[in-house]
Design an enzyme around this catalytic site. Structure first.
Site, mmCIF file in Angstrom:
data_model
loop_
_atom_site.group_PDB
_atom_site.id
_atom_site.type_symbol
_atom_site.label_atom_id
_atom_site.label_comp_id
_atom_site.label_asym_id
_atom_site.label_seq_id
_atom_site.Cartn_x
_atom_site.Cartn_y
_atom_site.Cartn_z
ATOM 1 N N THR A 42 0.868 -1.178 0.000
ATOM 2 C CA THR A 42 0.000 0.000 0.000
ATOM 3 C C THR A 42 0.902 1.224 0.000
ATOM 4 O OG1 THR A 42 -0.118 0.162 2.411
ATOM 5 C CG2 THR A 42 -1.735 -1.251 1.329
ATOM 6 N N GLY A 67 0.077 -2.566 10.851
ATOM 7 C CA GLY A 67 -0.465 -2.266 12.168
ATOM 8 C C GLY A 67 -1.978 -2.230 12.190
ATOM 9 N N GLY A 69 -4.102 0.193 12.005
ATOM 10 C CA GLY A 69 -4.736 1.022 10.992
ATOM 11 C C GLY A 69 -4.872 0.303 9.663
ATOM 12 N N THR A 70 -3.838 -0.439 9.272
ATOM 13 C CA THR A 70 -3.897 -1.220 8.036
ATOM 14 C C THR A 70 -4.935 -2.332 8.143
ATOM 15 O OG1 THR A 70 -1.544 -0.776 7.638
ATOM 16 C CG2 THR A 70 -2.537 -2.586 6.401
ATOM 17 N N HIS A 72 -7.602 -2.299 10.020
ATOM 18 C CA HIS A 72 -8.919 -1.659 9.972
ATOM 19 C C HIS A 72 -9.343 -1.390 8.534
ATOM 20 C CE1 HIS A 72 -12.256 0.903 11.226
ATOM 21 N NE2 HIS A 72 -11.818 1.823 10.375
ATOM 22 N N THR A 94 2.505 -0.489 15.806
ATOM 23 C CA THR A 94 2.909 -0.078 17.152
ATOM 24 C C THR A 94 2.298 -0.970 18.219
ATOM 25 O OG1 THR A 94 3.077 2.215 16.402
ATOM 26 C CG2 THR A 94 2.957 1.853 18.773
ATOM 27 N N GLU A 275 -8.870 4.681 14.532
ATOM 28 C CA GLU A 275 -9.047 5.627 13.434
ATOM 29 C C GLU A 275 -10.260 6.512 13.727
ATOM 30 O OE1 GLU A 275 -6.740 5.624 10.880
ATOM 31 O OE2 GLU A 275 -5.789 4.113 12.159
#
Length: 299
Positions: A42, A67, A69-70, A72, A94, A275
Site C-alpha cells: 500500500t 499495524g 490502521g492497516t 482496519h 505499534t 481511526e
C-alpha cells in the site's frame, strides 16, 4: 495448511516497522504453503481497503502485514464481500492489538509459523453506519486519547505514548450526556467514556472484562462515568470483572449487546480501531462469525 491462491498485503509507507525487511522474514515461511502468491504494497491511505475490496473475494487466504490502521482498512474492504478469504495478521505496527487477541506472537517470524500451525476461528465484526470495526469503537476519553497522541512521541516511544496520552487526557476529560439503546433496553446518563469492544486489547493493554470474546456473538459495552484517575487505572490494571454488571461504587457500567444506538448531548468523535473519521449519533450492529482468521491455538 495449503492454499491454492493468496495475497500478502503490506504497508509500504510505514517506514522501517513494516515493509520489505519484515516481508523478507515471513515470505520464506508462507510462500511454500500457497501455490499462487501475490504480494502488494500500500502506498497511501485507502489503498488497503480498495485492494481488499477488489481482490479479496478471489483469493483463499489474505495475509495483512501492518499495524492496526492497516488491519482496519482491510476489514472495511473485506466485510462487505459475499466471499471472504481466511485472514492472517502479521504484526507490523505499534500496538497490533487484534493480533494479540488471536494469541499471535509479536515476533514476525514466530507469528507466521504460529498461523500456519494454528487454527481458523470465525470472528465477529461490528458494523457502524455503513463502516466496520474489528477491535473496538469508542467515544469520549478514548477518542480524545487517540487525538492527543504526539506523532513524534509515538515514533520514539511506541506503545508507551498511548499510556502517556491517556494520563494526559484523563486530567482534561469532561463528562457528556448520552442516551443509549441496547437490545431494546435504554440508558440515559453522563459519562467520560463509552467503549463498544469486540477484542480484549487496546493500546496493548488487556481489558479486565472476562466475558469479552470476539467469537461469542456479543459486543461488550463499557461506560465510565467518572474521570477519576483511579477509575481509569482500575480498567487498565484492576481485577477481572466476571460478569456484565453495574459497578456503582466506581462508576463503571459493563453490559453486552448485539445492537446499540448512541446519541450524545454534543457531537462527539468516534474512534474505530484507532481511526477517527466519524461522529455521533451512531448505530452499531454485530455481524456474528463474519470473517475467518488464523490464530494460535494455545493460550
Amino acid at each position: 495448511m495449503k492454499w491454492k491462491n493468496g495475497l500478502i498485503l503490506y504497508n509500504g509507507s510505514a517506514g522501517q516497522k513494516a515493509g520489505k525487511d519484515l516481508l523478507g522474514v515471513c515470505m520464506p515461511i508462507l510462500s511454500p504453503e500457497i501455490e499462487e502468491l501475490t504480494v502488494m504494497p500500500t502506498k497511501e491511505q485507502g489503498d488497503a481497503e480498495r485492494i481488499c475490496r477488489e481482490k479479496g473475494g478471489a483469493v483463499d487466504v489474505l495475509f495483512i502485514l501492518g499495524g492496526d490502521g492497516t488491519v482496519h482498512e482491510c476489514i472495511n474492504g473485506l466485510a462487505g464481500l459475499k466471499k471472504r478469504p481466511v485472514v492472517g495478521i502479521l504484526p507490523g505496527g505499534t500496538c497490533n492489538d487484534f493480533s494479540r487477541e488471536l494469541n499471535i506472537s509479536q515476533n514476525i517470524e514466530e507469528a507466521a509459523k504460529e498461523m500456519l500451525a494454528g487454527e481458523i476461528r470465525e470472528i465477529d465484526i461490528g458494523q457502524v453506519d455503513g463502516r466496520y470495526f474489528l477491535n473496538f469503537l469508542g467515544l469520549g476519553l478514548i477518542a480524545d486519547t487517540s487525538t492527543n497522541i504526539d506523532s513524534g512521541q509515538k515514533n520514539m516511544l511506541g506503545k508507551v505514548s498511548y499510556f502517556l496520552s491517556a494520563i494526559k487526557t484523563v486530567k482534561q476529560a469532561d463528562t457528556f450526556t448520552f442516551k443509549m439503546e441496547y437490545d431494546g433496553e435504554m440508558i440515559v446518563d453522563e459519562a467520560v467514556l463509552i467503549l463498544v469492544g469486540n477484542g480484549r486489547y487496546i493500546g496493548t493493554y488487556r481489558m479486565p472484562f472476562k466475558k469479552i470474546d470476539s467469537s461469542d456473538g456479543k459486543l461488550d459495552i463499557v461506560i465510565v462515568k467518572n474521570s477519576n484517575l483511579a477509575v481509569f487505572k482500575d480498567i487498565l490494571f484492576g481485577n477481572e470483572y466476571e460478569e456484565p454488571h453495574e459497578r456503582t461504587d466506581r462508576d463503571i457500567i459493563y453490559l453486552q449487546a448485539r445492537s446499540i444506538k448512541i446519541e450524545t448531548s454534543e457531537e462527539k468523535d468516534i474512534d474505530t480501531d484507532g481511526e477517527i473519521y466519524m461522529k455521533t449519533p451512531l448505530s452499531v450492529n454485530l455481524l456474528p462469525n463474519h470473517i475467518p482468521f488464523l490464530c494460535q491455538t494455545d493460550e
